[in-house]
Write an enzyme that holds these catalytic residues in place. Structure first.
Site, mmCIF file in Angstrom:
data_model
loop_
_atom_site.group_PDB
_atom_site.id
_atom_site.type_symbol
_atom_site.label_atom_id
_atom_site.label_comp_id
_atom_site.label_asym_id
_atom_site.label_seq_id
_atom_site.Cartn_x
_atom_site.Cartn_y
_atom_site.Cartn_z
ATOM 1 N NE ARG A 165 -4.310 -1.575 1.977
ATOM 2 C CZ ARG A 165 -5.336 -1.592 1.116
ATOM 3 N NH1 ARG A 165 -5.488 -0.621 0.249
ATOM 4 N NH2 ARG A 165 -6.212 -2.571 1.156
ATOM 5 N NE ARG A 205 -7.323 5.790 2.905
ATOM 6 C CZ ARG A 205 -8.012 5.415 3.977
ATOM 7 N NH1 ARG A 205 -8.659 6.314 4.700
ATOM 8 N NH2 ARG A 205 -8.062 4.151 4.337
ATOM 9 N NE ARG A 235 -8.206 6.979 -4.866
ATOM 10 C CZ ARG A 235 -9.468 6.956 -4.572
ATOM 11 N NH1 ARG A 235 -10.283 7.826 -5.097
ATOM 12 N NH2 ARG A 235 -9.945 6.054 -3.753
ATOM 13 C CG ASP A 277 -9.388 -3.006 -4.766
ATOM 14 O OD1 ASP A 277 -9.130 -2.296 -3.787
ATOM 15 O OD2 ASP A 277 -10.123 -4.016 -4.697
ATOM 16 C CE1 TYR A 306 -13.386 -7.610 1.769
ATOM 17 C CE2 TYR A 306 -11.739 -8.763 0.483
ATOM 18 C CZ TYR A 306 -12.067 -7.901 1.501
ATOM 19 O OH TYR A 306 -11.072 -7.317 2.250
#
Lengths: 359, 359
Positions: free
Chosen positions: B35, B39, B48, B84, B159
């Site tokens: 990652r 962020r 973004r 992703d 998921y």
């Protein structure tokens, strides 16, 4: 409900639970379930109502009734006191409550060494008379051993430092590394608190204790060894003179099992991630407790039964296995499933001496 | 910003990252951060904006820029494609989105075998042209190898079955036990999807791949072996012919590391719970990647440095170590800390051949 047969503490030494704790052969594998006294039971929801668990714990007759419910319902081999790991903190007015469905919340989290002043010695007869009264009621009622418990210093510290439940334990981990001095004093203070809490429960009549270090598995082995193990040892070795079995449990602790045993445990609790045969090797000659995945209890009954049999098989049929879940009962569990698991363990579990001697 | 030096794919074989993947000696220990494109970087937040990550991934120039940002900032030895794990699911219209700060959400979770019809073969040039375009842009820009990635069948299935992030994976675990037939077909379908996704990224120019089975550590070793490993092997062995290093990663996988290697990985990612020396033993002759606790990067800098040195020491100074975090960069991390970690690893890491031969 038939009146329970009352044994004294000495009689419990012959119970399957106590024999398993001491790695002695027994006719059956004992079983109990972490969080067996709780929301999965309709009779629990009926007597409990809403509000903080701390209010319910403060009522000895109610707390005793809640402790007894799963013994009646499931036929388990041990009762665990209806209590909470934050009870001693609340008793010395640290300022903690338990939010239903969320967990312990500390209104004013520990942020510096000055907060250590908020910890003081626990005086059980003054600070937790209701807990002692609950234990005394239970000793007169129970036909199986009563397990007292406390939160281990690390897990309790994590709530004090984070202010509540965490998924990262970021502040706690930073603190143990950046301020090892006051971290150590915090751990020492919490060790004294847990020790006094456990001693009081045993002196009031509990037959065994469990030290919950639920979140220790978040730590690296090095961090555990350096920053956590000494305080847990202080608790467990501090009650060695009482002679009661000491169970030591956490989640995700595969790499820590050996140290958790060496901290002074007679029994090491294991989650579902480590097969019990391997767990036995890691904990040396100690007993193991576990390790059915509590999530599996939400699956169809034939799945649960197959998983329970797998746990028994991996335990190897040797003395020194207490059947349990790998973590607490999930609130949405059908109690009938746990009744069936207890029956299956009693019917099919074996705990015979290994050929040629002790296990 | 200086213009990056452009190497071709062959040149990357001499890079520290590729050498470490292949357990070859190198002058330096390579480092990247899971990652790293995210962020924690102000330049990321600036380009973004709000909205789903899937929208940003769909813009090749933007996705390439985001992929490049951490390479410029941190001086890491590899880039990882800004993408992703649900990209292929979204591309075949399964009905998935990624909620900022929450994770993947499946509007209509998989509940029965009829849902298997919602999976179809991925046609990369038609379904994910934007991803391939991003890779092609990056291959022309990057001075370090590009890692492509996919979600492993179990983690992606979790998921689809749970409908979103879970802390218990209760439905998923129940499904694999109670409906092994359609669970197996689900895993096969997701393996084909991951395989096609990875092949396409490599054929477009990625130098290595990582298969993220982030949540596999929730499983018992038996469940992993029986219900997960075959599908992961199908993915990893399915790209063996491409000759690129295959990294296989999950969290809390201490008991699974050996199997995760045997699934066909060249490099096994390890979280902070298993010291790298022990991890090396579990993965046999494979390389290891890790394992600084990302939470430690929120601690004071001297703590981070000490922990990074501990990781290097436990890796033993032997070839076959890619320095990384044990899980993704936490969003609140100070980027300056990661810059310092990369510097430290480059300055102090050693990856020499063991005396007497290969490690």
């Amino acid at each position: 409900m038939p009146a329970p047969v009352v044994f004294g503490p000495v009689a419990f030494e012959e119970s399957p639970f106590m024999k398993a704790c001491r790695c002695l052969p027994s006719d059956t594998v004992p079983v109990w379930f972490m969080r067996q006294a709780g929301r999965a039971l309709p009779e629990y929801r009926q007597v409990r109502g809403e509000g903080s668990i701390l209010d319910a714990i403060a009522e000895p007759e109610l707390a005793a009734e809640i402790t007894l419910q799963p013994v009646r319902r499931y036929g388990v081999d041990a009762a665990i006191l209806f209590s909470d790991i934050v009870v001693p903190l609340a008793a010395i007015d640290v300022g903690v409550d338990v939010t239903p469905g969320h967990g312990p919340v500390v209104a004013d989290p520990f942020r510096g060494p000055e907060d250590l002043r908020r910890l003081r010695a626990l005086e059980p007869e003054e600070d937790i008379p209701h807990v002692l009264e609950t234990v005394r009621i239970l000793v007169g009622e129970l036909s199986v051993p009563l397990i007292g418990f406390a939160g281990a210093p690390f897990t309790v510290a994590s709530y004090l430092v984070e202010g509540g439940p965490s998924r990262t334990w970021a502040r706690t981990k930073a603190l143990m590394h950046s301020e090892p001095g006051w971290w150590g004093r915090l751990m020492d203070g919490l060790a004294e608190l847990a020790l006094a809490f456990l001693r009081a429960q045993v002196e009031a009549g509990a037959s065994a204790v469990q030290l919950f270090d639920s979140w220790a598995g978040a730590l690296s082995p090095d961090d555990y060894r350096q920053h956590v193990l000494p305080a847990s040892r202080r608790v467990l070795e501090g009650i060695a003179d009482l002679g009661v079995p000491r169970i030591h449990f956490g989640v995700g602790t595969g790499e820590l099992l050996t140290m958790m045993g060496e901290a002074g445990a007679d029994v090491v609790g294991v989650d579902w991630r480590v097969p019990l045969g391997e767990a036995r090797r890691r904990v040396g000659g100690r007993a193991v407790q576990g390790n059915l995945d509590p999530v599996m209890c939400l699956a169809p009954l034939e799945v649960v039964e197959a998983e329970a049999r797998r746990v028994l098989a991996q335990a190897g049929g040797l003395p020194g296995h207490i059947f349990n879940l790998g973590h607490g009962v999930m609130p949405e569990t059908d109690p009938g499933v746990l009744t069936r698991v207890a029956e299956l363990v009693h019917a099919e579990g074996r705990a015979e001496a290994a050929p040629g001697g002790s296990p």
